[in-house]
Design a protein around this motif. Structure first.
Motif, PDB file in Angstrom:
ATOM      1  N   PRO A  63     -88.104  -2.031  19.208  1.00  0.00           N
ATOM      2  CA  PRO A  63     -88.960  -1.112  20.064  1.00  0.00           C
ATOM      3  C   PRO A  63     -88.110  -0.093  20.876  1.00  0.00           C
ATOM      4  O   PRO A  63     -86.845  -0.366  21.258  1.00  0.00           O
ATOM      5  CB  PRO A  63     -89.364  -1.971  21.075  1.00  0.00           C
ATOM      6  CG  PRO A  63     -88.399  -3.203  21.093  1.00  0.00           C
ATOM      7  CD  PRO A  63     -87.890  -3.404  19.691  1.00  0.00           C
ATOM      8  N   ASP A  64     -88.790   1.201  20.941  1.00  0.00           N
ATOM      9  CA  ASP A  64     -88.348   2.176  21.648  1.00  0.00           C
ATOM     10  C   ASP A  64     -88.349   2.009  23.312  1.00  0.00           C
ATOM     11  O   ASP A  64     -89.103   1.017  23.697  1.00  0.00           O
ATOM     12  CB  ASP A  64     -88.828   3.527  21.287  1.00  0.00           C
ATOM     13  CG  ASP A  64     -90.364   3.693  21.571  1.00  0.00           C
ATOM     14  OD1 ASP A  64     -90.893   2.680  21.781  1.00  0.00           O
ATOM     15  OD2 ASP A  64     -90.887   4.683  21.653  1.00  0.00           O
ATOM     16  N   ASN A  65     -87.475   2.969  23.913  1.00  0.00           N
ATOM     17  CA  ASN A  65     -87.988   2.970  25.281  1.00  0.00           C
ATOM     18  C   ASN A  65     -87.293   1.522  26.009  1.00  0.00           C
ATOM     19  O   ASN A  65     -87.794   1.518  27.233  1.00  0.00           O
ATOM     20  CB  ASN A  65     -89.144   3.290  25.867  1.00  0.00           C
ATOM     21  CG  ASN A  65     -89.393   4.002  27.094  1.00  0.00           C
ATOM     22  OD1 ASN A  65     -88.374   4.710  27.591  1.00  0.00           O
ATOM     23  ND2 ASN A  65     -90.449   3.856  27.738  1.00  0.00           N
ATOM     24  N   VAL A  66     -86.556   0.881  25.660  1.00  0.00           N
ATOM     25  CA  VAL A  66     -86.056  -0.335  26.079  1.00  0.00           C
ATOM     26  C   VAL A  66     -84.651  -0.576  25.682  1.00  0.00           C
ATOM     27  O   VAL A  66     -84.301  -0.078  24.694  1.00  0.00           O
ATOM     28  CB  VAL A  66     -86.709  -1.553  25.510  1.00  0.00           C
ATOM     29  CG1 VAL A  66     -88.207  -1.751  26.273  1.00  0.00           C
ATOM     30  CG2 VAL A  66     -86.986  -2.019  24.168  1.00  0.00           C
ATOM     31  N   PRO A  67     -83.771  -0.916  26.401  1.00  0.00           N
ATOM     32  CA  PRO A  67     -82.256  -1.366  26.007  1.00  0.00           C
ATOM     33  C   PRO A  67     -82.296  -2.638  25.020  1.00  0.00           C
ATOM     34  O   PRO A  67     -83.062  -3.558  25.442  1.00  0.00           O
ATOM     35  CB  PRO A  67     -81.688  -1.529  27.096  1.00  0.00           C
ATOM     36  CG  PRO A  67     -82.538  -2.084  28.218  1.00  0.00           C
ATOM     37  CD  PRO A  67     -84.128  -1.224  28.029  1.00  0.00           C
ATOM     38  N   VAL A  68     -81.501  -2.625  23.927  1.00  0.00           N
ATOM     39  CA  VAL A  68     -81.463  -3.624  22.761  1.00  0.00           C
ATOM     40  C   VAL A  68     -79.987  -4.005  22.662  1.00  0.00           C
ATOM     41  O   VAL A  68     -79.318  -3.135  22.300  1.00  0.00           O
ATOM     42  CB  VAL A  68     -82.209  -3.493  21.707  1.00  0.00           C
ATOM     43  CG1 VAL A  68     -82.175  -4.563  20.701  1.00  0.00           C
ATOM     44  CG2 VAL A  68     -83.802  -3.184  21.845  1.00  0.00           C
ATOM     45  N   MET A  69     -79.723  -5.509  22.848  1.00  0.00           N
ATOM     46  CA  MET A  69     -78.520  -5.447  22.662  1.00  0.00           C
ATOM     47  C   MET A  69     -78.396  -6.321  21.165  1.00  0.00           C
ATOM     48  O   MET A  69     -79.278  -7.142  20.976  1.00  0.00           O
ATOM     49  CB  MET A  69     -77.612  -6.626  23.569  1.00  0.00           C
ATOM     50  CG  MET A  69     -76.372  -7.044  23.125  1.00  0.00           C
ATOM     51  SD  MET A  69     -75.620  -8.297  24.312  1.00  0.00           S
ATOM     52  CE  MET A  69     -75.109  -7.369  25.436  1.00  0.00           C
ATOM     53  N   ILE A  70     -77.418  -6.012  20.395  1.00  0.00           N
ATOM     54  CA  ILE A  70     -77.168  -6.524  19.065  1.00  0.00           C
ATOM     55  C   ILE A  70     -75.803  -7.117  18.769  1.00  0.00           C
ATOM     56  O   ILE A  70     -74.920  -6.519  19.078  1.00  0.00           O
ATOM     57  CB  ILE A  70     -77.210  -5.395  18.025  1.00  0.00           C
ATOM     58  CG1 ILE A  70     -78.716  -4.641  17.995  1.00  0.00           C
ATOM     59  CG2 ILE A  70     -76.963  -5.886  16.482  1.00  0.00           C
ATOM     60  CD1 ILE A  70     -78.895  -3.441  17.190  1.00  0.00           C
ATOM     61  N   MET A  71     -75.952  -8.427  18.584  1.00  0.00           N
ATOM     62  CA  MET A  71     -74.613  -9.249  18.506  1.00  0.00           C
ATOM     63  C   MET A  71     -74.695 -10.202  17.437  1.00  0.00           C
ATOM     64  O   MET A  71     -75.661 -11.063  17.438  1.00  0.00           O
ATOM     65  CB  MET A  71     -74.462  -9.745  19.967  1.00  0.00           C
ATOM     66  CG  MET A  71     -73.598 -10.778  19.909  1.00  0.00           C
ATOM     67  SD  MET A  71     -73.195 -11.385  21.653  1.00  0.00           S
ATOM     68  CE  MET A  71     -71.927 -12.438  21.329  1.00  0.00           C
ATOM     69  N   PRO A  72     -73.714 -10.371  16.804  1.00  0.00           N
ATOM     70  CA  PRO A  72     -72.443  -9.714  16.544  1.00  0.00           C
ATOM     71  C   PRO A  72     -72.780  -8.444  15.831  1.00  0.00           C
ATOM     72  O   PRO A  72     -73.883  -8.316  15.248  1.00  0.00           O
ATOM     73  CB  PRO A  72     -71.591 -10.381  15.685  1.00  0.00           C
ATOM     74  CG  PRO A  72     -72.665 -11.233  14.774  1.00  0.00           C
ATOM     75  CD  PRO A  72     -73.984 -11.432  15.540  1.00  0.00           C
ATOM     76  N   VAL A  73     -71.819  -7.354  15.822  1.00  0.00           N
ATOM     77  CA  VAL A  73     -72.079  -6.119  15.277  1.00  0.00           C
ATOM     78  C   VAL A  73     -70.965  -5.882  14.303  1.00  0.00           C
ATOM     79  O   VAL A  73     -69.653  -6.353  14.565  1.00  0.00           O
ATOM     80  CB  VAL A  73     -72.226  -4.946  16.331  1.00  0.00           C
ATOM     81  CG1 VAL A  73     -70.955  -5.022  17.011  1.00  0.00           C
ATOM     82  CG2 VAL A  73     -72.568  -3.740  15.806  1.00  0.00           C
ATOM     83  N   PRO A  74     -71.231  -5.162  13.005  1.00  0.00           N
ATOM     84  CA  PRO A  74     -70.001  -5.288  12.178  1.00  0.00           C
ATOM     85  C   PRO A  74     -69.088  -4.039  12.735  1.00  0.00           C
ATOM     86  O   PRO A  74     -69.324  -2.943  12.983  1.00  0.00           O
ATOM     87  CB  PRO A  74     -70.595  -4.572  10.998  1.00  0.00           C
ATOM     88  CG  PRO A  74     -71.947  -4.105  11.360  1.00  0.00           C
ATOM     89  CD  PRO A  74     -72.345  -4.810  12.454  1.00  0.00           C
ATOM     90  N   ASN A  75     -67.768  -4.564  12.736  1.00  0.00           N
ATOM     91  CA  ASN A  75     -66.720  -3.673  13.268  1.00  0.00           C
ATOM     92  C   ASN A  75     -66.104  -2.391  12.131  1.00  0.00           C
ATOM     93  O   ASN A  75     -66.344  -2.869  11.033  1.00  0.00           O
ATOM     94  CB  ASN A  75     -65.317  -4.484  13.503  1.00  0.00           C
ATOM     95  CG  ASN A  75     -65.612  -5.101  15.077  1.00  0.00           C
ATOM     96  OD1 ASN A  75     -64.724  -5.176  15.830  1.00  0.00           O
ATOM     97  ND2 ASN A  75     -66.839  -5.400  15.303  1.00  0.00           N
ATOM     98  N   SER A  76     -65.578  -1.513  12.261  1.00  0.00           N
ATOM     99  CA  SER A  76     -65.237  -0.590  11.602  1.00  0.00           C
ATOM    100  C   SER A  76     -66.006  -0.140  10.650  1.00  0.00           C
ATOM    101  O   SER A  76     -65.791   0.321   9.503  1.00  0.00           O
ATOM    102  CB  SER A  76     -63.761  -1.013  11.035  1.00  0.00           C
ATOM    103  OG  SER A  76     -62.897  -1.284  11.948  1.00  0.00           O
ATOM    104  N   CYS A  77     -67.435  -0.048  10.887  1.00  0.00           N
ATOM    105  CA  CYS A  77     -68.427   0.444   9.796  1.00  0.00           C
ATOM    106  C   CYS A  77     -69.158   1.534  10.575  1.00  0.00           C
ATOM    107  O   CYS A  77     -69.043   1.922  11.913  1.00  0.00           O
ATOM    108  CB  CYS A  77     -69.545  -0.912   9.823  1.00  0.00           C
ATOM    109  SG  CYS A  77     -68.896  -1.934   9.018  1.00  0.00           S
ATOM    110  N   ILE A  78     -69.913   2.409   9.757  1.00  0.00           N
ATOM    111  CA  ILE A  78     -70.436   3.588  10.361  1.00  0.00           C
ATOM    112  C   ILE A  78     -71.922   2.996  10.342  1.00  0.00           C
ATOM    113  O   ILE A  78     -72.441   2.752   9.168  1.00  0.00           O
ATOM    114  CB  ILE A  78     -70.238   4.615   9.431  1.00  0.00           C
ATOM    115  CG1 ILE A  78     -68.732   5.138   9.447  1.00  0.00           C
ATOM    116  CG2 ILE A  78     -70.986   5.880  10.178  1.00  0.00           C
ATOM    117  CD1 ILE A  78     -68.310   6.276   8.547  1.00  0.00           C
ATOM    118  N   LEU A  79     -72.618   3.314  11.469  1.00  0.00           N
ATOM    119  CA  LEU A  79     -73.846   2.804  11.647  1.00  0.00           C
ATOM    120  C   LEU A  79     -74.550   4.156  12.157  1.00  0.00           C
ATOM    121  O   LEU A  79     -74.156   5.484  12.671  1.00  0.00           O
ATOM    122  CB  LEU A  79     -74.097   1.927  12.734  1.00  0.00           C
ATOM    123  CG  LEU A  79     -73.413   0.480  12.629  1.00  0.00           C
ATOM    124  CD1 LEU A  79     -73.694  -0.275  13.712  1.00  0.00           C
ATOM    125  CD2 LEU A  79     -73.634  -0.104  11.395  1.00  0.00           C
TER     126      LEU A  79
END
Length: 118
Positions: free
Chosen positions: A84-100
């Motif tokens: 959803p837009d207009n809200v903070p969203v935490m994503i865990m875990p997240v891939p390191n050294s990747c381009i998102l």
């Protein structure tokens, strides 16, 4: 805005009206999770998190795919889409050294804030 000391770092990504995705950003090594502070999208109500295919990132046409996570509770892949837009969203875990990047269906002129948590 109050500033608090800590080990988090952040970047902001601004898009112009003709864009349907932000610029790609590198997730630094050691990042455990990210928080995306999403703007209020003008038309779309959701956005997707995409990852750059590393086989095409050097010298070839960039190929992006919606990032999936594997759910150990039911053994299925789930796309990181329809966030959803207009809200903070935490994503865990997240891939390191990747381009998102963040993508959306309708072109936007918006500013996104991404916080890296170490």
């Amino acid at each position: 805005m109050a500033r608090y000391s800590g080990i988090d770092k952040y970047i902001t990504l601004t898009t112009v009206a003709a864009d349907t995705a932000t610029a790609g950003f590198l997730v630094p090594a050691g990042v455990v999770s990210i928080t995306i502070f999403a703007p209020d999208l003008t038309t779309d109500t959701t956005f997707n998190l995409q990852i750059l295919d590393p086989r095409t990132s050097y010298g070839g046409t960039e190929t992006w795919a919606t990032l999936n996570v594997y759910d150990l509770s039911d053994g299925t892949n789930k796309a990181l889409s329809d966030i959803p837009d207009n809200v903070p969203v935490m994503i865990m875990p997240v891939p390191n050294s990747c381009i998102l990047r963040i993508s959306y269906t309708t072109a936007q002129a918006q500013t996104w804030c991404i916080v890296f948590h170490y």
